[in-house]
Motif scaffolding. Structure first.
Motif, short mmCIF file in Angstrom:
data_model
loop_
_atom_site.label_atom_id
_atom_site.label_comp_id
_atom_site.label_asym_id
_atom_site.label_seq_id
_atom_site.Cartn_x
_atom_site.Cartn_y
_atom_site.Cartn_z
N LYS A 78 0.84 -1.22 0.00
CA LYS A 78 0.00 0.00 0.00
C LYS A 78 0.86 1.25 0.00
O LYS A 78 0.46 2.30 -0.50
N ALA A 79 2.07 1.14 0.58
CA ALA A 79 2.89 2.34 0.77
C ALA A 79 3.94 2.56 -0.33
O ALA A 79 4.46 3.67 -0.47
N VAL A 80 4.22 1.52 -1.12
CA VAL A 80 5.34 1.63 -2.06
C VAL A 80 5.09 2.75 -3.10
O VAL A 80 3.98 2.92 -3.59
N GLN A 81 6.14 3.52 -3.37
CA GLN A 81 6.04 4.65 -4.31
C GLN A 81 6.83 4.36 -5.58
O GLN A 81 7.93 3.80 -5.50
N VAL A 82 6.26 4.72 -6.74
CA VAL A 82 6.98 4.52 -8.00
C VAL A 82 6.86 5.80 -8.83
O VAL A 82 5.85 6.51 -8.71
N PRO A 83 7.86 6.11 -9.70
CA PRO A 83 7.77 7.35 -10.47
C PRO A 83 6.70 7.30 -11.57
O PRO A 83 6.04 8.30 -11.83
N ASP A 84 6.51 6.12 -12.22
CA ASP A 84 5.53 6.01 -13.31
C ASP A 84 4.65 4.78 -13.06
O ASP A 84 5.06 3.65 -13.35
N PRO A 85 3.41 4.98 -12.55
CA PRO A 85 2.55 3.83 -12.20
C PRO A 85 2.18 2.96 -13.40
O PRO A 85 1.70 1.85 -13.22
N SER A 86 2.41 3.44 -14.64
CA SER A 86 2.06 2.61 -15.80
C SER A 86 3.22 1.71 -16.22
O SER A 86 3.09 0.91 -17.14
N ARG A 87 4.37 1.86 -15.60
CA ARG A 87 5.52 0.99 -15.93
C ARG A 87 6.06 0.33 -14.66
O ARG A 87 7.09 0.72 -14.13
N VAL A 88 5.29 -0.66 -14.21
CA VAL A 88 5.68 -1.38 -12.99
C VAL A 88 5.59 -2.88 -13.26
O VAL A 88 4.62 -3.35 -13.86
N VAL A 89 6.62 -3.62 -12.85
CA VAL A 89 6.58 -5.07 -13.00
C VAL A 89 6.78 -5.71 -11.63
O VAL A 89 7.51 -5.17 -10.80
N ARG A 90 6.10 -6.83 -11.43
CA ARG A 90 6.24 -7.56 -10.16
C ARG A 90 6.99 -8.87 -10.39
O ARG A 90 6.61 -9.67 -11.24
N LEU A 91 8.09 -9.04 -9.66
CA LEU A 91 8.79 -10.32 -9.64
C LEU A 91 8.61 -10.92 -8.25
O LEU A 91 8.32 -10.20 -7.30
N THR A 92 8.82 -12.24 -8.12
CA THR A 92 8.68 -12.82 -6.78
C THR A 92 9.84 -13.77 -6.49
O THR A 92 10.48 -14.30 -7.40
N GLN A 93 10.05 -13.98 -5.20
CA GLN A 93 10.92 -15.05 -4.75
C GLN A 93 10.32 -16.38 -5.25
O GLN A 93 9.08 -16.49 -5.32
N THR A 94 11.15 -17.36 -5.55
CA THR A 94 10.64 -18.60 -6.16
C THR A 94 9.94 -19.52 -5.16
O THR A 94 9.25 -20.45 -5.56
N THR A 95 10.13 -19.28 -3.86
CA THR A 95 9.65 -20.25 -2.87
C THR A 95 8.51 -19.73 -1.98
O THR A 95 8.32 -20.21 -0.87
N LEU A 96 7.77 -18.75 -2.47
CA LEU A 96 6.63 -18.24 -1.68
C LEU A 96 5.40 -19.12 -1.92
O LEU A 96 5.42 -19.98 -2.79
N SER A 97 4.33 -18.85 -1.15
CA SER A 97 3.09 -19.55 -1.49
C SER A 97 2.26 -18.64 -2.38
O SER A 97 2.33 -17.42 -2.27
N GLU A 98 1.49 -19.25 -3.27
CA GLU A 98 0.64 -18.49 -4.20
C GLU A 98 -0.26 -17.54 -3.41
O GLU A 98 -0.50 -16.41 -3.82
N ASP A 99 -0.75 -18.02 -2.28
CA ASP A 99 -1.71 -17.22 -1.50
C ASP A 99 -1.06 -15.95 -0.94
O ASP A 99 -1.65 -14.87 -0.98
N ASP A 100 0.19 -16.08 -0.42
CA ASP A 100 0.91 -14.90 0.09
C ASP A 100 1.09 -13.87 -1.02
O ASP A 100 0.88 -12.68 -0.85
N VAL A 101 1.53 -14.39 -2.18
CA VAL A 101 1.80 -13.50 -3.31
C VAL A 101 0.51 -12.83 -3.77
O VAL A 101 0.49 -11.64 -4.09
N GLU A 102 -0.57 -13.59 -3.77
CA GLU A 102 -1.84 -13.07 -4.26
C GLU A 102 -2.31 -11.89 -3.38
O GLU A 102 -2.77 -10.87 -3.90
N ASP A 103 -2.17 -12.00 -2.07
CA ASP A 103 -2.59 -10.91 -1.18
C ASP A 103 -1.86 -9.61 -1.51
O ASP A 103 -2.46 -8.54 -1.64
N VAL A 104 -0.54 -9.73 -1.64
CA VAL A 104 0.27 -8.53 -1.93
C VAL A 104 -0.05 -8.01 -3.33
O VAL A 104 -0.20 -6.81 -3.56
N THR A 105 -0.20 -8.95 -4.28
CA THR A 105 -0.42 -8.54 -5.67
C THR A 105 -1.77 -7.84 -5.86
O THR A 105 -1.89 -6.90 -6.65
#
Ligand code: SF4
Length: 330
Positions: A151-178
């Motif tokens: 909720k707090a993360v700031q980016v200079p251009d909201p239309s150019r943002v990509v999300r990468l993840t650690q390979t060993t998370l659970s889908e559910d954890d990632v889904e909440d943040v995503t």
């Protein structure tokens, strides 16, 4: 006490861990001890101790490795500065990075070049995100672990943002943040980085946990994917779920009144430790032990770096035969 035991399939060693363990055995054969290992080869104390006894010295930073030594970098991946320091100090590096972690590094490099802001979702106390973040210029990288941080993360251009993840998370954890990131950045690019091994082991537990009064996940406390398996078991219906390093971590009280036990293991856990747990459960009165396959996993062994294969051949070592022998022992 009479109870039934189910053993989840797939479980245990993933392709990246298998490659890293085989690689370190072969490096020991080629160069002899001492070999320096940056970070635990895999997050499993049993494996680490096995290699310590063979003359591998585990360190956390490249600075701890003496100049001119031979060093292996772990499966979790390393940032570029680690290779630079090693080169400056004439350390011979053999890289055991998992190809699936390397894929995330390459995504980071690609999107950094295209001027995206790259949000890496992961666990702060895990080493893998450090390697990925190291591939991205400071101004373009962000790290997020929780929905509050999303909720707090700031980016200079909201239309150019990509999300990468650690390979060993659970889908559910990632889904909440995503979900939070998607609301804030509707054009978010979402890369699928959770690896096949994490996915498949979690899928098996999701399917089988509801049958179990007790779930035992065999794995080390530092193992991210093993911790996630325990959480997934709880979330998907297991009455009790515990992460255990070995059979002697089981409290006999856990088995009181239990009718079904599910056993699984993390991607860094050798099968030997699962067998030890099954033997213990048999002694405690398991009436039956049955393996239940949920997902078929047919993955060819991950390849070694080419230079290492050539060095092994120069020494007359049969790499394929050594790998077969190791897999029988673990
Ligand atoms: S868990 Fe997945 S990404 Fe991590 S080492 Fe194993 S195969 Fe590679």
């Amino acid at each position: 006490m009479v109870f039934e035991v189910f053993v989840a399939k797939p479980r245990g060693f993933c392709g990246g861990v298998e490659m890293a363990v085989d690689l370190l055995e072969i490096v020991l054969e080629i160069y002899g001890p001492p070999i320096y290992m940056k970070h635990q080869i895999v997050h499993n104390d049993f494996i680490v101790q096995h290699f310590q006894e063979k003359g591998v010295i585990f360190v956390e930073t490249v600075e701890e490795i003496p100049s001119g030594a031979v060093a292996v970098f772990s499966a979790h991946g390393s940032p570029p500065e680690d290779y630079e320091i090693a080169e400056a100090r004439e350390i011979e590096v053999i890289d055991a990075v998992c190809p699936l972690v390397l894929k995330v590094h390459n995504e980071a490099i690609k999107y950094a070049k295209q001027k995206y802001t790259i949000i890496v979702v992961g666990h702060r106390d895990h080493i893998e995100p450090r390697g990925v973040l190291g591939r991205i210029p400071k101004l373009q990288r962000r790290f997020v672990e929780t929905t509050e941080e999303a909720k707090a993360v700031q980016v200079p251009d909201p239309s150019r943002v990509v999300r990468l993840t650690q390979t060993t998370l659970s889908e559910d954890d990632v889904e909440d943040v995503t979900r939070v990131l998607r609301q804030r950045f509707p054009k978010l690019l979402e890369k699928k980085d959770i690896c096949y091994a994490t996915d498949n082991r979690q899928a098996a537990v999701k399917e089988l946990a509801k049958k179990a009064d007790l779930v035992l996940v065999v794995g080390s406390q530092e193992s991210s994917n093993s911790n996630r398996l325990r959480e997934v078991a709880k979330a998907y219906g297991a009455k009790e779920a515990h992460l255990i390093a070995r059979a002697n971590d089981i409290y006999v009280d856990w088995l009181k009144g239990v009718k079904t036990v599910l056993v699984t293991s993390g991607a860094s856990t050798p099968e030997k430790l699962v067998k030890e747990v099954l033997d213990y459960l048999e002694k405690q009165g398991a009436g039956s032990i049955e393996e239940l396959a949920v997902v078929e996993e047919d993955v060819s062994p991950f390849k070694f770096p080419e230079e290492l294969v050539l060095k092994a051949e120069e020494k007359g070592l049969d790499v394929a035969q050594i790998r077969r022998t190791i897999s029988e022992l673990t």
